[in-house]
Design a protein around this motif. Structure first.
Motif, mmCIF file in Angstrom:
data_model
loop_
_atom_site.group_PDB
_atom_site.id
_atom_site.type_symbol
_atom_site.label_atom_id
_atom_site.label_comp_id
_atom_site.label_asym_id
_atom_site.label_seq_id
_atom_site.Cartn_x
_atom_site.Cartn_y
_atom_site.Cartn_z
ATOM 1 N N TRP A 78 -7.822 -3.627 2.200
ATOM 2 C CA TRP A 78 -8.562 -4.887 2.189
ATOM 3 C C TRP A 78 -7.622 -6.079 2.306
ATOM 4 C CZ3 TRP A 78 -8.917 -9.319 -0.747
ATOM 5 C CH2 TRP A 78 -10.043 -10.118 -0.521
ATOM 6 N N TYR A 79 -6.532 -6.077 1.537
ATOM 7 C CA TYR A 79 -5.585 -7.188 1.604
ATOM 8 C C TYR A 79 -4.891 -7.245 2.956
ATOM 9 C CZ TYR A 79 -6.109 -8.416 -3.308
ATOM 10 O OH TYR A 79 -6.612 -8.849 -4.508
ATOM 11 N N GLY A 80 -4.678 -6.080 3.582
ATOM 12 C CA GLY A 80 -4.095 -6.072 4.911
ATOM 13 C C GLY A 80 -5.012 -6.742 5.926
ATOM 14 N N GLN A 81 -6.303 -6.467 5.829
ATOM 15 C CA GLN A 81 -7.271 -7.103 6.725
ATOM 16 C C GLN A 81 -7.335 -8.613 6.492
ATOM 17 O OE1 GLN A 81 -10.848 -4.952 5.762
ATOM 18 N NE2 GLN A 81 -10.278 -3.146 6.976
ATOM 19 N N GLU A 82 -7.285 -9.013 5.235
ATOM 20 C CA GLU A 82 -7.315 -10.433 4.923
ATOM 21 C C GLU A 82 -6.072 -11.152 5.455
ATOM 22 O OE1 GLU A 82 -9.995 -12.358 2.867
ATOM 23 O OE2 GLU A 82 -10.545 -10.831 4.331
ATOM 24 N N CYS A 83 -4.937 -10.493 5.384
ATOM 25 C CA CYS A 83 -3.698 -11.095 5.869
ATOM 26 C C CYS A 83 -3.800 -11.390 7.364
ATOM 27 C CB CYS A 83 -2.523 -10.158 5.601
ATOM 28 S SG CYS A 83 -0.904 -10.842 6.059
ATOM 29 N N VAL A 84 -4.336 -10.449 8.127
ATOM 30 C CA VAL A 84 -4.497 -10.656 9.573
ATOM 31 C C VAL A 84 -5.510 -11.759 9.842
ATOM 32 C CG1 VAL A 84 -5.256 -9.585 11.725
ATOM 33 C CG2 VAL A 84 -3.842 -8.292 10.118
#
Length: 359
Positions: A78-84
């Motif tokens: 989830w945090y990876g998606q938010e970072c992008v």
């Protein structure tokens, strides 16, 4: 009277502790050697996760956050998606601001810091959500009135638009009063064991040239309540010794060094010297004898050169990171136990506040 004095003394000592959770996000243009987007989280000034536009996945900086992700692996994705997602939005925000201010080339920085502070005694929660542009305040949310405060004339139009977004404001109010403090409490549970640990360092003897001081370098210890000294015949030395500062490592541990001037020390006397590392709360010290065979140097063996340069690079990187943060105008705003997993917030509670929300 004596009892009153003791009571007052106790009241002074038993003060409350304020914990805080902060998220820092920054986008830049015109910096070729710096990522266009950087985001990281801090719990009580201890870094947790980190991501930037040059990485495919978020980086877990500390053991405590790695343990949390092990327990809740869905959070990493989830945090990876938010970072992008934030990368594209914040880059667009820089373009919008440059147009509003008639700016073209040069270096430009768009930043945000948001989160909350929690008093573990009173339960009081203070939230914050602030934006900066080129090292100066731009716009901020007043958590009491839930209205935006424009710090620049160019932010007034944005303020009026965001004040009308009642759905976001309500979601943010819930996040400020419930989601953020609950998440902070969860993080503190994982952080508790991390902060109570003790780690001894690896100690190396370094020397640039035969005439240079011998540096006793200790790295990887925790906490930072430590001392590093040189001794001769068991007695602490003060002359011909230069003590270094305790500096942080990227993994949350610390490093320090102590230099000994050996130019006037006869070879037969070297065995009388040793370097002593002491960590508060640990009974046994780490003692390293002054031995030429143990010295790592860049004037004798190529393999040792790599080790010495690596140690120097660590220090230089710390200096560079500090300088880079100042150059791009990073602004660090200082402003009961919950047994539940740190679930990701609803997307409406973590909106990116596009500068043109109507498009």
């Amino acid at each position: 009277m004596k009892a009153v004095h003791v009571l007052l003394l106790f009241c002074q000592v038993a003060s409350s502790v304020r914990h805080h959770l902060k998220y820092f996000l920054s986008a830049s243009s015109g910096l070729q050697t710096f990522p266009e987007f950087v985001a990281f989280s801090m719990v009580d000034d201890i870094q947790g996760g980190y991501c930037d536009s040059r990485r495919e996945r978020p980086e877990l900086k500390q053991d405590w956050i790695k343990k949390l992700i092990q327990d809740y692996p869905h959070l990493l994705e989830w945090y990876g998606q938010e970072c992008v997602r934030y990368q594209h939005i914040y880059r667009a925000n820089i373009d919008i601001l440059k147009q509003q201010m008639n700016q073209t080339g040069g270096v430009h920085i768009f930043q945000r810091v948001h989160g909350c502070e929690w008093d573990d005694e009173t339960g009081e929660v203070n939230a914050f959500n602030q934006f900066g542009y080129n090292g100066e305040d731009f716009i901020a949310l007043d958590p009491k009135t839930m209205t935006w405060i424009a710090a620049k004339p160019q932010a007034v139009i944005i303020k009026h638009k965001w004040d009308k977004d009642v759905i976001y404001l309500e979601a943010k109010r819930i996040f400020n009063t419930q989601g953020c403090p609950e998440r902070l409490n969860t993080y503190l549970e994982y952080l508790k064991g991390f902060l109570s640990r003790t780690e001894l360092p690896s100690v190396s003897l370094l020397q640039k040239t035969p005439s240079s001081p011998v540096s006793c370098h200790a790295s990887g210890f925790y906490p930072d309540r430590a001392t590093l000294i040189w001794r001769k015949d068991g007695e602490e030395l003060h002359e011909d010794v230069e003590l270094g500062e305790i500096l942080p490592n990227h993994d949350g541990t610390f490093q320090t060094s102590a230099d000994l001037n050996v130019s006037s020390v006869p070879p037969e006397d070297w065995r009388r010297y040793d370097c002593v590392f002491h960590l508060s709360g640990v009974k046994d010290d780490v003692v390293t004898k002054l031995d030429k065979a143990e010295i790592r140097t860049n004037w004798e063996k190529p393999s040792d050169e790599i080790v010495l340069i690596s140690a120097v690079v660590v220090v230089l990187l710390l200096v560079f990171i500090t300088a880079a943060a100042a150059a791009v105008g990073f602004i660090f705003y200082k402003k009961k136990k919950v047994q539940r997993p740190p679930s990701p917030p609803d997307s409406s509670s973590e909106l990116s506040e596009k500068l043109n929300p109507e498009t």
